[in-house]
Scaffold this motif. Structure first.
Motif, PDB file in Angstrom:
ATOM      1  N   ILE A  13    -118.262 -10.812  48.110  1.00 53.36           N
ATOM      2  CA  ILE A  13    -118.770 -11.366  46.853  1.00 53.36           C
ATOM      3  C   ILE A  13    -117.651 -11.530  45.836  1.00 53.36           C
ATOM      4  N   GLU A  16    -115.704 -14.615  46.471  1.00 54.64           N
ATOM      5  CA  GLU A  16    -116.477 -15.808  46.101  1.00 54.64           C
ATOM      6  C   GLU A  16    -116.451 -16.016  44.587  1.00 54.64           C
ATOM      7  N   PHE A  17    -116.528 -14.934  43.818  1.00 55.47           N
ATOM      8  CA  PHE A  17    -116.368 -15.058  42.369  1.00 55.47           C
ATOM      9  C   PHE A  17    -115.005 -15.661  42.042  1.00 55.47           C
ATOM     10  N   GLN A  20    -115.017 -19.497  42.941  1.00 54.58           N
ATOM     11  CA  GLN A  20    -115.783 -20.377  42.055  1.00 54.58           C
ATOM     12  C   GLN A  20    -115.184 -20.442  40.657  1.00 54.58           C
ATOM     13  N   ILE A  84    -115.642  -9.060  36.070  1.00 52.01           N
ATOM     14  CA  ILE A  84    -116.556  -8.879  37.190  1.00 52.01           C
ATOM     15  C   ILE A  84    -116.304  -7.487  37.771  1.00 52.01           C
ATOM     16  N   ASN A  86    -116.950  -5.528  40.357  1.00 52.14           N
ATOM     17  CA  ASN A  86    -117.508  -5.805  41.680  1.00 52.14           C
ATOM     18  C   ASN A  86    -117.180  -4.779  42.757  1.00 52.14           C
ATOM     19  N   ALA A 205    -123.040 -15.907  49.957  1.00 54.76           N
ATOM     20  CA  ALA A 205    -122.350 -15.436  48.762  1.00 54.76           C
ATOM     21  C   ALA A 205    -122.201 -16.539  47.720  1.00 54.76           C
ATOM     22  N   VAL A 209    -123.304 -16.121  43.805  1.00 53.50           N
ATOM     23  CA  VAL A 209    -122.339 -16.173  42.709  1.00 53.50           C
ATOM     24  C   VAL A 209    -122.664 -17.307  41.732  1.00 53.50           C
ATOM     25  N   ARG A 210    -123.084 -18.457  42.250  1.00 57.44           N
ATOM     26  CA  ARG A 210    -123.482 -19.552  41.354  1.00 57.44           C
ATOM     27  C   ARG A 210    -124.604 -19.100  40.434  1.00 57.44           C
ATOM     28  N   ALA A 212    -125.362 -16.012  39.589  1.00 58.52           N
ATOM     29  CA  ALA A 212    -124.878 -14.958  38.692  1.00 58.52           C
ATOM     30  C   ALA A 212    -124.122 -15.544  37.513  1.00 58.52           C
ATOM     31  N   LEU A 213    -123.226 -16.462  37.776  1.00 63.94           N
ATOM     32  CA  LEU A 213    -122.448 -17.071  36.697  1.00 63.94           C
ATOM     33  C   LEU A 213    -123.350 -17.879  35.753  1.00 63.94           C
TER      34      LEU A 213
END
Length: 271
Positions: A13, A16-17, A20, A84, A86, A205, A209-210, A212-213
């Motif tokens: 994850i 992925e953050f 993006q 983040i 994480n 993921a 992440v999309r 979450a952001l």
């Protein structure tokens, strides 16, 4: 140009953050233990997206390392706009096994103590500047009762809400991200058997992440991406607690390794 600091940003994850945010033109600070993976990730992100990538090698179970990251988060000369929180790992260990106590202690160091210290540091720096966003990785597991991992993730969700209360009337937001089953190496590394988990329960993921952001940008305090997990979360909050304990026991039994009483994963950079 905004800058984001991501703990555990070289895989799963966290990676992925990083991807993006890099795609959106955000500069990145990645924190992880493995220096080779840090360098490889930084090189790739810079080459593909032209952003600046800073790397910090740190073990979040070590308090001195955590304080180094806290200092970076409060450095006014190099402000962090997005944090983040994480880094973490799966805990597959019995609460009653004395030999597993170090596993639980390690988990609390990384996923509670570090989250507390770093979240507070990020909030202080952002509040002083008048803007910022904090995302803490909780889990839908925090709504059930599966050992210390559930307890830890319930704490992260509660902590994030408390942080958001302290930050009310400011332009700084705190969000608890509560994923369900996400396709990463997280479960394999934790020794958690996943063959009994239905396909529809998994999410990728990128989708997580999309969501979450997007939720963080809207100032949401609790982020549970996808309708199916929001429905699951609603039931987990409203069913009788003895029913939740029964469901938790069934899940724990179905995902345990046969013949294994306990197993813990000590990896502060994977999620």
């Amino acid at each position: 140009m905004a800058t984001a600091l991501i703990t555990g940003g070289t895989s799963g994850i966290g990676a992925e953050f990083a991807l993006q945010l890099a795609q959106s033109g955000t500069d990145i600070v990645i924190v992880a233990r493995d220096e080779k993976r840090l360098l490889a990730t930084a090189t790739q992100l810079h080459a593909e997206y032209g952003i600046t990538v800073e790397t910090i090698s740190a073990d979040l179970a070590v308090r001195d390392d955590v304080m180094r990251i806290a200092e970076r988060l409060t450095d006014d000369s190099r402000p962090i706009d997005i944090f983040i929180n994480n880094a973490g790992f799966g805990v597959h260990a019995r609460l009653t096994a004395e030999a597993d106590l170090p596993v639980h202690e390690h988990a609390f160091d990384v996923m509670c103590r570090a989250v507390l210290i770093l979240g507070g540091a990020a909030a202080r720096g952002m509040r002083a500047r008048g803007s910022g966003s904090i995302i803490n990785l909780s889990s839908i597991a925090g709504l059930v009762t599966m050992g210390s991992y559930s307890a830890i993730k319930a704490w992260v969700a509660s902590y994030s809400q408390g942080l958001s209360v302290e930050l009310r009337n400011t332009a700084v937001t705190a969000t608890a991200l509560m994923p369900g089953w996400v396709v990463t190496e997280f479960h394999e590394r934790a020794g958690i058997r996943t063959s009994s988990i239905p396909d529809f329960m998994w999410m990728d993921a990128a989708t997580l992440v999309r969501g979450a952001l997007r939720d963080a940008a809207r100032g949401k305090v609790i982020s549970i991406p996808t309708v199916r997990y929001r429905v699951i979360g609603w039931f987990a909050r409203h069913l009788p607690r003895r029913t939740i304990r029964w469901i938790s026991a069934k899940i724990s039994s179905s995902r345990s390794d046969e013949g294994s009483e306990s197993r813990g994963v000590k990896d502060t950079t994977k999620k």
